[in-house]
Design an enzyme around this catalytic site. Structure first.
Site, PDB file in Angstrom:
ATOM      1  N   ASP A 153      53.642  26.298  49.854  1.00 57.83           N
ATOM      2  CA  ASP A 153      53.180  26.696  48.502  1.00 57.83           C
ATOM      3  C   ASP A 153      54.265  27.218  47.550  1.00 57.83           C
ATOM      4  O   ASP A 153      54.057  28.242  46.873  1.00 57.83           O
ATOM      5  CB  ASP A 153      52.068  27.756  48.622  1.00 57.83           C
ATOM      6  CG  ASP A 153      50.835  27.247  49.353  1.00 57.83           C
ATOM      7  OD1 ASP A 153      50.846  26.100  49.821  1.00 57.83           O
ATOM      8  OD2 ASP A 153      49.863  28.020  49.463  1.00 57.83           O
ATOM      9  N   CYS A 200      49.411  32.812  52.799  1.00 59.22           N
ATOM     10  CA  CYS A 200      49.500  31.433  53.298  1.00 59.22           C
ATOM     11  C   CYS A 200      50.580  31.239  54.356  1.00 59.22           C
ATOM     12  O   CYS A 200      50.402  30.468  55.293  1.00 59.22           O
ATOM     13  CB  CYS A 200      49.657  30.471  52.132  1.00 59.22           C
ATOM     14  SG  CYS A 200      48.132  30.421  51.149  1.00 59.22           S
ATOM     15  N   LYS A 215      45.549  21.804  50.108  1.00 61.82           N
ATOM     16  CA  LYS A 215      44.513  22.656  50.704  1.00 61.82           C
ATOM     17  C   LYS A 215      43.802  23.439  49.616  1.00 61.82           C
ATOM     18  O   LYS A 215      44.342  23.599  48.521  1.00 61.82           O
ATOM     19  CB  LYS A 215      45.130  23.602  51.731  1.00 61.82           C
ATOM     20  CG  LYS A 215      46.183  24.514  51.129  1.00 61.82           C
ATOM     21  CD  LYS A 215      46.983  25.228  52.196  1.00 61.82           C
ATOM     22  CE  LYS A 215      48.046  26.109  51.581  1.00 61.82           C
ATOM     23  NZ  LYS A 215      47.536  27.188  50.710  1.00 61.82           N
TER      24      LYS A 215
HETATM   25  C1  VGL Z   1      47.939  31.978  48.398  1.00 64.93           C
HETATM   26  C2  VGL Z   1      46.399  33.483  47.644  1.00 64.93           C
HETATM   27  C3  VGL Z   1      45.570  32.475  47.209  1.00 64.93           C
HETATM   28  C4  VGL Z   1      49.264  31.735  49.056  1.00 64.93           C
HETATM   29  C5  VGL Z   1      47.122  30.954  47.977  1.00 64.93           C
HETATM   30  O1  VGL Z   1      49.846  30.638  48.871  1.00 64.93           O
HETATM   31  O2  VGL Z   1      49.749  32.638  49.763  1.00 64.93           O
HETATM   32  N1  VGL Z   1      47.562  33.244  48.235  1.00 64.93           N
HETATM   33  N2  VGL Z   1      45.954  31.207  47.382  1.00 64.93           N
END
Ligand code: VGL
Ligand code: ZN
Length: 204
Positions: A8, A151, A106
């Site tokens: 991410d 994540c 995701k």
């Molecule tokens: C994430 C919160 C919501 C992350 C993704 O990538 O850590 N955190 N969605």
């Protein structure tokens, strides 16, 4: 064979983004250098529809950081982030991607959040990452990216439970730290589960 999993590294999780991780941009040059040490690299991408149930704005009267029940699972509420097709959902433009074998998206199901690159929360769905790695002969994974306390942590924990020798690259991750101490708590959770903590310079 070892693989690098980049979690991410998207505009919304970087300074100036909707769910910005402090110093998140500092890991980009480190991850680019790391990529030179791996022949097998995959990335994950948080990829939400606008009506996603993890967004506080989609629950009347609820604020960011509050908990709700989503599909029977406790869910913390986030600002709107990583909406499919938006600038915030794109990978940072400095992040090298020429060696990536695949991208695992995701968080598409509006009723389930998905922190781990392997499974939706509470394993309500499977991204296919585990099978892809195993079919490719990967038995060891090195995890980096954002955010250490969400994540990245859940990707590390699922990597271990899926049977991979799993390393966290400490200098190539940063935490959201919604609550003070979340970074350290996540470190302890990962170490207790059997994660090996490494520094990028330790990797051959
Ligand atoms: C994430 C919160 C919501 C992350 C993704 O990538 O850590 N955190 N969605
Ligand atoms: Zn998300």
């Amino acid at each position: 064979m070892k693989a690098l999993i980049i979690v991410d590294v998207q505009n919304d999780f970087l300074p100036g983004g909707e769910l910005a991780v402090k110093e998140g941009d500092q890991i980009i040059p480190i991850i680019n250098q790391l990529q030179e040490k791996f022949d097998f690299i995959v990335a994950t991408q948080d990829w939400h529809p606008a009506d996603h149930g993890s967004f506080a704005d989609n629950h009347k009267g609820k604020n960011i950081g509050e908990f709700i029940e989503l599909n029977g699972v406790s869910q913390i509420l986030w600002p709107i982030h990583c909406v499919q097709g938006s600038f915030g959902a794109e990978f940072h433009s400095d992040l090298k991607r020429d060696k990536w074998k695949a991208i695992f998206q995701k968080g598409m199901n509006p009723k389930v959040d998905s922190y781990s690159g392997f499974f939706d929360n509470n394993r309500q769905g499977d991204t296919g990452l585990g099978k892809f790695l195993k079919d490719s002969g990967v038995d060891e994974v090195f995890v980096c990216g954002l955010a250490e306390d969400y994540c990245v942590k859940f990707t590390v924990l699922d990597g271990i439970s899926e049977g991979f020798k799993t390393h966290l690259i400490l200098d190539a991750t940063r935490a959201v730290n919604l609550k003070e101490g979340d970074f350290a708590k996540a470190m302890i959770e990962m170490e207790n589960a059997g994660a090996d903590i490494v520094h990028s310079s330790d990797i051959e």
